[in-house]
Design a protein around this motif. Structure first.
Motif, PDB file in Angstrom:
ATOM      1  N   PRO A   1      42.373  42.940  33.874  1.00  0.00           N
ATOM      2  CA  PRO A   1      43.845  42.900  33.937  1.00  0.00           C
ATOM      3  C   PRO A   1      44.390  43.391  35.274  1.00  0.00           C
ATOM      4  O   PRO A   1      45.342  42.816  35.819  1.00  0.00           O
ATOM      5  N   GLN A   2      43.796  44.463  35.824  1.00  0.00           N
ATOM      6  CA  GLN A   2      44.268  44.982  37.107  1.00  0.00           C
ATOM      7  C   GLN A   2      43.984  43.999  38.247  1.00  0.00           C
ATOM      8  O   GLN A   2      44.834  43.793  39.124  1.00  0.00           O
ATOM      9  N   LEU A   3      42.795  43.387  38.230  1.00  0.00           N
ATOM     10  CA  LEU A   3      42.466  42.402  39.263  1.00  0.00           C
ATOM     11  C   LEU A   3      43.379  41.186  39.170  1.00  0.00           C
ATOM     12  O   LEU A   3      43.817  40.637  40.191  1.00  0.00           O
ATOM     13  N   SER A   4      43.650  40.739  37.940  1.00  0.00           N
ATOM     14  CA  SER A   4      44.532  39.588  37.751  1.00  0.00           C
ATOM     15  C   SER A   4      45.940  39.895  38.262  1.00  0.00           C
ATOM     16  O   SER A   4      46.560  39.061  38.940  1.00  0.00           O
ATOM     17  N   ALA A   5      46.449  41.088  37.949  1.00  0.00           N
ATOM     18  CA  ALA A   5      47.790  41.466  38.418  1.00  0.00           C
ATOM     19  C   ALA A   5      47.833  41.546  39.941  1.00  0.00           C
ATOM     20  O   ALA A   5      48.817  41.130  40.573  1.00  0.00           O
TER      21      ALA A   5
END
Length: 363
Positions: free
Chosen positions: A181-185
């Motif tokens: 999720p952090q990488l996608s954001a």
């Protein structure tokens, strides 16, 4: 923007392109491991989120449990099937080499059973030279079985490379599951697009990946298993091998598994085994074919919203360029192509309007 600022901006863009290409070139030897690590992370991300919620937000433990489930549910069964397939391919090769299994003789039997009118039609197209065709068929069968037989040796020779790639995939998968999720954001923030457009493209990307992989693998597993079962019931040698080949060919919508069972059924009919031929045709059309007609639109076409002919062409093109990985890469490129052009079509006025106020698009 001043001339100096413009120069700095262009220099930075050039540097960004160069280092991106260099990083891609650096990863290319292990692109398969990186690719499947990312694909598996996308597929199992919902499970990872549910696990993390149940165990009190411990992302490391959730990623580890998900990784173990991937090993048990996906990787170990594939290793077992691959081992059995190589062994059966080696056995089939030995049968052909010893003459116990003679595809040329089977072909000659089938040709001899054809009526004279068909022989005349074949002669018009220079296909009546039965010995030549028989020799080509035998040579092709020998080469195909030899390829399967030699895979065990190739795997042994490439063990180090395989172990390294496998380790990279698992290592990357763990961190993608944990930090996905952090990488996608972070990737979304870096893209110079509106929030609505980024949401639309990312949603399309994940939807196509999940639908293509889960849908195609489900269809392939079902058709391959059913094909292997009916071949085993009809006492056809190498039922496991033919079942796996049917499963692999079922990645091609509509025409896949029929490339194997249809010629066998025709051979049965021509050589007098009418009951076996009729059973195989009925089972192939009503059961194996029905799996493709029922499951694929539900699991693949419905979610990707792509026509069957686009799925077929993009799958063939992807596999021609990227090998087995192309059954995911091809439809993914096609879906993103359609999604990007859809952003500029008149039908996307609502999406562009929402992009003005930053409202995410409706799913």
């Amino acid at each position: 923007m001043s001339q100096s600022s413009s120069l700095h901006y262009r220099t930075f863009l050039l540097l960004l392109v160069v280092v991106t290409i260099a990083f891609g070139w650096l990863l290319w030897p292990f692109y398969g491991a990186v690719f499947w690590g990312a694909i598996l992370a996308i597929i199992f991300a919902p499970l990872q989120r549910r696990l993390v919620a149940r165990i009190g937000g411990r992302r490391n433990l959730g990623a580890l449990i998900t990784l173990l489930l991937v090993l048990l549910l996906v990787i170990l069964p594939l290793v077992a099937i691959s081992g059995s397939l190589v062994n059966e391919g080696a056995s089939l090769y030995q049968s052909i080499k010893s003459g116990e299994l003679n595809f040329g003789a089977y072909f000659q039997q089938a040709m001899a059973a054809l009526p004279p009118s068909v022989h005349d039609l074949l002669a018009r197209f220079d296909l009546a030279d039965i010995p030549s065709l028989q020799q080509k068929l035998s040579a092709g069968a020998m080469q195909a079985s030899q390829f399967l037989a030699t895979q065990a040796l190739n795997i042994g020779q490439d063990t180090f490379q395989f172990v390294i790639s496998f380790g990279i995939m698992l290592y990357l998968l763990f961190f993608l599951l944990r930090d996905g999720p952090q990488l996608s954001a972070r990737l979304k923030r870096a893209m110079p697009l509106s929030n609505a457009h980024k949401q639309h493209l990312f949603q399309k990307f994940t939807t196509v990946v999940r639908a293509t992989v889960k849908g195609n693998i489900a269809v392939a597993a079902a058709q391959g298993a059913l094909g292997g079962i009916i071949f085993s019931i009809l006492s056809i040698q190498g039922a496991l091998l033919w079942g796996v080949i049917m499963g692999f060919l079922s990645l091609l919508p509509a025409i896949g598994a029929g490339l194997i069972w249809a010629p066998v059924a025709i051979y049965f009919l021509l050589t007098g085994a009418v009951v076996k031929g009729a059973v195989l045709i009925a089972f192939g059309i009503l059961v194996i074919g029905m799996v493709d007609n029922v499951l694929r639109p539900i699991l693949v076409g419905k979610d990707t919203k792509m026509p069957d002919y686009v799925v077929l062409i993009s799958t063939l093109g992807g596999m021609a360029l990227f090998g087995l990985n192309g059954f995911v890469i091809g439809p993914l490129i096609a879906a993103l192509f359609m999604a990007c052009w859809d952003l500029f079509s008149p039908a996307s006025e609502e999406l562009r309007a929402k992009a003005q106020d930053g409202t995410p698009p409706a799913e």
